[in-house]
Design a protein around this motif. Structure first.
Motif, PDB file in Angstrom:
ATOM      1  N   PRO A 231       6.545   3.218   0.381  1.00  0.00           N
ATOM      2  CA  PRO A 231       6.502   2.019  -0.722  1.00  0.00           C
ATOM      3  C   PRO A 231       6.654   2.540  -2.054  1.00  0.00           C
ATOM      4  O   PRO A 231       6.678   1.768  -2.909  1.00  0.00           O
ATOM      5  N   GLU A 235      13.947   0.262  -2.147  1.00  0.00           N
ATOM      6  CA  GLU A 235      14.742   0.351  -0.993  1.00  0.00           C
ATOM      7  C   GLU A 235      15.847   1.264  -1.121  1.00  0.00           C
ATOM      8  O   GLU A 235      16.309   1.921  -0.333  1.00  0.00           O
ATOM      9  N   GLU A 281      15.659  -4.894   8.737  1.00  0.00           N
ATOM     10  CA  GLU A 281      14.803  -6.042   8.364  1.00  0.00           C
ATOM     11  C   GLU A 281      13.382  -5.726   8.773  1.00  0.00           C
ATOM     12  O   GLU A 281      12.554  -6.173   8.417  1.00  0.00           O
ATOM     13  N   LYS A 284      11.816  -3.182   6.393  1.00  0.00           N
ATOM     14  CA  LYS A 284      11.390  -3.998   5.242  1.00  0.00           C
ATOM     15  C   LYS A 284      10.285  -4.898   5.771  1.00  0.00           C
ATOM     16  O   LYS A 284       9.446  -4.969   4.642  1.00  0.00           O
ATOM     17  N   LYS A 285      10.234  -5.562   6.682  1.00  0.00           N
ATOM     18  CA  LYS A 285       8.856  -6.245   6.788  1.00  0.00           C
ATOM     19  C   LYS A 285       7.778  -5.356   6.736  1.00  0.00           C
ATOM     20  O   LYS A 285       6.614  -5.779   6.343  1.00  0.00           O
ATOM     21  N   ARG A 287       7.272  -2.778   5.259  1.00  0.00           N
ATOM     22  CA  ARG A 287       7.243  -2.127   3.811  1.00  0.00           C
ATOM     23  C   ARG A 287       6.436  -3.224   2.947  1.00  0.00           C
ATOM     24  O   ARG A 287       5.529  -3.146   2.025  1.00  0.00           O
ATOM     25  N   SER A 288       6.695  -4.523   3.360  1.00  0.00           N
ATOM     26  CA  SER A 288       6.192  -5.743   2.570  1.00  0.00           C
ATOM     27  C   SER A 288       4.875  -5.876   2.844  1.00  0.00           C
ATOM     28  O   SER A 288       3.856  -6.344   2.142  1.00  0.00           O
TER      29      SER A 288
END
Length: 290
Positions: A231, A235, A281, A284-285, A287-288
């Motif tokens: 993080p 990206e 995806e 990415k999820k 990481r969120s």
């Protein structure tokens, strides 16, 4: 005021030869600790030996969960029981009477540190573990002679305060057996906690470090995953750095394995990188949530 509530979490898998020395060393700690053992379905005498110690909490995992997911079971239990500190410890280690006391004191006096690790000794209990020495040699700052800041140290022995776990939470379940400590450390830094080695605390790590090509492939894959999930990187930068490692890691391992295996590693990592891009995806999820 009493002692801090320290919960030691040990993940076991066919570690019978270390059980007695590991657990007895914890029972001899200068400060009392609660011991949680997560058994990844050992097939040797690990379970029998562990159950001979009435003071431990023994939990048998439903399958071999690897390092991170098994530790998550122990961390969850420790937090529910209001632990002040969680001490993650490898099965192939033992501590010394003052080890945990000195780690806790360092963490109490320096709340900005989210991970405090001791010196990791080699099996002869004199030399330093070679991998640990590599991490220590990258030290960036010395708070004092007893506390040295490092960008990373492997999770053979980590003391983590409750406050840091509140922010960083559990190990990332996308990992199998390697790399999850790197991801956890990256997230620790992301939440503005530092990582340190307490030089007045020590453990012995009873292992012999040898090269294994299949193991190196897995570790390289998880290094790429850790870069993609970091993080602290955008990206775009994470993807760029991970792609550079698809080439850079085989170049590094060429000196150990020669051209044929290095090229095989490149093909493997190239396929792995492409698979992660197709799976972006999900990454990415993840990481969120960091």
């Amino acid at each position: 005021m009493g002692f801090a509530k320290v919960y030691v979490i040990i993940v076991w898998y066919n570690g019978a030869k270390w059980v007695t020395r590991n657990i007895q060393s914890l029972l001899n700690s200068n400060i009392p600790v609660q011991i949680i053992c997560i058994d990844n379905c050992s097939t040797d005498q690990t379970e029998t030996l562990l159950k001979q110690f009435p003071r431990i909490t023994y939990i048998k995992a439903p399958s071999n969960l690897g390092f991170g997911k098994a530790n998550n079971i122990g961390i969850d239990l420790a937090l529910k029981q209001q632990a002040d500190y969680v001490f993650l410890l490898n099965q192939d280690t033992w501590i010394y009477p003052e080890t945990i006391e000195n780690l806790v004191n360092a963490a109490k006096q320096n709340p900005e540190y989210g991970i405090v690790s001791p010196i990791h000794l080699a099996p002869n209990e004199t030399d330093w573990d070679l991998n640990f020495k590599t991490y220590f040699d990258r030290a960036t700052f010395a708070e004092n002679k007893n506390l040295v800041e490092v960008p990373f140290v492997n999770a053979a022995a980590w003391l983590i305060p409750y406050q840091a776990l509140q922010k960083v939470s559990y190990f990332e379940p996308l990992y199998g057996h390697y790399g999850e400590d790197r991801n956890f450390a990256d997230r620790m830094l992301f939440h503005n906690f530092k990582i340190a080695v307490a030089t007045n605390a020590k453990i012995t790590h009873d292992r012999t470090i040898v090269r294994n090509f299949n193991k190196d492939i897995i570790q390289c894959q998880y290094k790429i995953l850790s870069i993609l999930l970091d993080p602290n990187k955008s990206e775009k930068n994470a993807k760029r750095e991970a792609l550079k490692n698809v080439i850079g890691l085989p170049k590094y391992f060429y000196k150990f394995y020669g051209f044929k295996k290095a090229f095989s590693l490149f093909l493997n990592l190239n396929s792995y990188y492409k698979a992660q891009m197709q799976n972006w995806e999900q990454l990415k999820k993840a990481r969120s949530f960091y």
